[in-house]
Design an enzyme around this catalytic site. Structure first.
Site, mmCIF file in Angstrom:
data_model
loop_
_atom_site.group_PDB
_atom_site.id
_atom_site.type_symbol
_atom_site.label_atom_id
_atom_site.label_comp_id
_atom_site.label_asym_id
_atom_site.label_seq_id
_atom_site.Cartn_x
_atom_site.Cartn_y
_atom_site.Cartn_z
ATOM 1 N N CYS A 30 -2.465 1.671 -3.995
ATOM 2 C CA CYS A 30 -0.965 1.340 -4.105
ATOM 3 C C CYS A 30 -0.692 0.440 -5.347
ATOM 4 O O CYS A 30 -1.736 -0.651 -5.226
ATOM 5 C CB CYS A 30 -1.414 0.499 -1.813
ATOM 6 S SG CYS A 30 0.552 -0.795 -2.585
ATOM 7 N N CYS A 33 0.059 -3.345 -5.077
ATOM 8 C CA CYS A 33 -0.973 -3.469 -4.214
ATOM 9 C C CYS A 33 -1.908 -4.651 -5.444
ATOM 10 O O CYS A 33 -2.932 -5.601 -5.000
ATOM 11 C CB CYS A 33 -2.491 -2.782 -3.336
ATOM 12 S SG CYS A 33 -1.073 -2.856 -1.378
#
Length: 105
Positions: A30, A33
């Protein structure tokens, strides 16, 4: 530095902490993230006596993510006395995040 922990149970980790626990639900694939990782290091540096930051890889612990209805990544959940008190989805700048957390802890 946020700690990647091995633990018997997530609940045990939460209830065993004297400080509120900020959990970063993330995944290695991600992109946002990755951005949050640096932001959380700043939060951790400024607030290490007020809050404990831990990271949970939702690919490794899908049952924890499901239990806490994590649908978007990254999602931060602040737990006090083992109970979720705040959820923050997406990337939040460090200063904004610190402001929000200081109001809660």
């Amino acid at each position: 530095m946020a700690v990647k922990k091995q633990f018997d149970s997530f609940q045990e980790l939460l209830s065993g902490s004297d400080l509120p626990v900020l959990v970063d639900f993330y995944a290695t694939w991600c992109g946002p993230c990755q951005m949050m990782a640096g932001i959380l290091e700043q939060v951790n540096a400024q607030m290490k006596h007020q809050v404990k930051v831990i990271k949970i890889d939702t690919d490794k612990y899908p049952q924890i993510a499901t239990e806490h209805q994590i649908h978007a990544l990254p999602t931060l959940v602040l737990f006090k006395q083992g109970q979720p008190v705040e959820r923050i989805e997406g990337v939040v700048p460090a200063d904004k995040l610190i402001q929000r957390l200081q109001a809660l802890v």
